[in-house]
Design an enzyme around this catalytic site. Sequence first.
Site, PDB file in Angstrom:
ATOM      1  N   LEU A 262       0.661  -1.063   0.049  1.00 50.64           N
ATOM      2  CA  LEU A 262       0.159  -0.065   0.048  1.00 50.64           C
ATOM      3  C   LEU A 262       0.719   1.358   0.048  1.00 50.64           C
ATOM      4  CD1 LEU A 262      -2.753  -1.131   2.492  1.00 50.64           C
ATOM      5  CD2 LEU A 262      -2.821  -1.230   0.027  1.00 50.64           C
ATOM      6  N   SER A 263       1.921   1.145   0.094  1.00 54.39           N
ATOM      7  CA  SER A 263       2.979   2.451  -0.046  1.00 54.39           C
ATOM      8  C   SER A 263       2.819   3.201  -1.346  1.00 54.39           C
ATOM      9  CB  SER A 263       4.500   1.782  -0.006  1.00 54.39           C
ATOM     10  OG  SER A 263       4.696   1.050   1.283  1.00 54.39           O
TER      11      SER A 263
ATOM     12  N   LYS B 264      17.053  -5.185   3.200  1.00 53.10           N
ATOM     13  CA  LYS B 264      17.246  -4.088   4.111  1.00 53.10           C
ATOM     14  C   LYS B 264      18.889  -4.052   4.649  1.00 53.10           C
ATOM     15  CE  LYS B 264      12.609  -3.081   5.965  1.00 53.10           C
ATOM     16  NZ  LYS B 264      11.773  -3.315   7.082  1.00 53.10           N
TER      17      LYS B 264
ATOM     18  N   ASP C 256      11.799   2.593  10.241  1.00 53.17           N
ATOM     19  CA  ASP C 256      11.169   1.563  10.973  1.00 53.17           C
ATOM     20  C   ASP C 256      11.191   1.661  12.382  1.00 53.17           C
ATOM     21  OD1 ASP C 256      10.386   0.278   8.747  1.00 53.17           O
ATOM     22  OD2 ASP C 256      12.081  -0.965   8.577  1.00 53.17           O
TER      23      ASP C 256
ATOM     24  N   GLY D  87      16.041  -7.297   9.124  1.00 55.06           N
ATOM     25  CA  GLY D  87      15.872  -5.699   8.972  1.00 55.06           C
ATOM     26  C   GLY D  87      14.632  -5.180  10.026  1.00 55.06           C
TER      27      GLY D  87
END
Length: 291
Positions: free
Chosen positions: A19-20, A74, A110, A137
Amino acid sequence: MTQDSYLVGLIGSGIGPSLSPALHEREAGRQGLRYHYRLIDIDRLGVGPEAVGGLVRAARDLGFDGLNITHPCKQLVISHLDTLAPQAEALGAVNTVVFEDGRAVGHNTDVTGFAASFARGLPDARLERVVQLGAGGAGAAVAHALLTLGAGHVTVVDALPERAAALAVALNRHFGDGRAAAASPDTLPKLLTDADGIVHATPTGMAAHPGIPLPAELLHPGLWVAEVVYRPLETELLRTARALGCATLDGGGMAVFQAVDAFRLFTGREPDSMRMLADIAELAGTAAVRH
């Protein structure tokens, strides 16, 4: 002059349901920006995670302003960047790359994303003994966030014992001896009997990786259960925990608050986190994000 047009992207595996793009593009549209968010799925490209360096270089050459980085890249991406922001360096994981004057700078949003979501969604949760599943990550970021929030002790459990051990060593180095330990999955029955809560930070439960990350019978109503997976918002783990009466936190808040910080890094503009929380609930087809 402040620019009003941006090209950014997401590199990762199995990211089709992400959904980014919609989260970023909706907020940008409300701010009057031309903003294009592209998915760079290594599975669809037919390449492995080791290709992340070439993909970052290609994005820079094509004029991208920045990238988000997700599983399983990551940590692999770090050696292909010019420099790291302090938090990304401390974590050994990058989820955001900003191209500045031809240089690729790695950041990690994050940590702040999970911390903000947890503080809003489980404000009264006990944090004396926390069990975390996953030392990749996302796991590194979540563990840093938990200890920053005041967790007394975090036990990291991972299918790769050496990865859990390395994260525990790094956490103790950063936060002080005795704050973290590594454990193997076969110790979960004892760990969860004594724990206040559990955080799940592996890909299990994602659309591309369905399932539950531990035996359901190990859950009990005395635990709070937090999830980093946000697509779907209600994973099998959360559904099972909620049915048992556990307090739960879905991954939607972390997804939004890390996106808020990434949007700020990409554009230099302040996004509206409350609008973006409403966006993710709508986009996921549920009002499950309660913040």
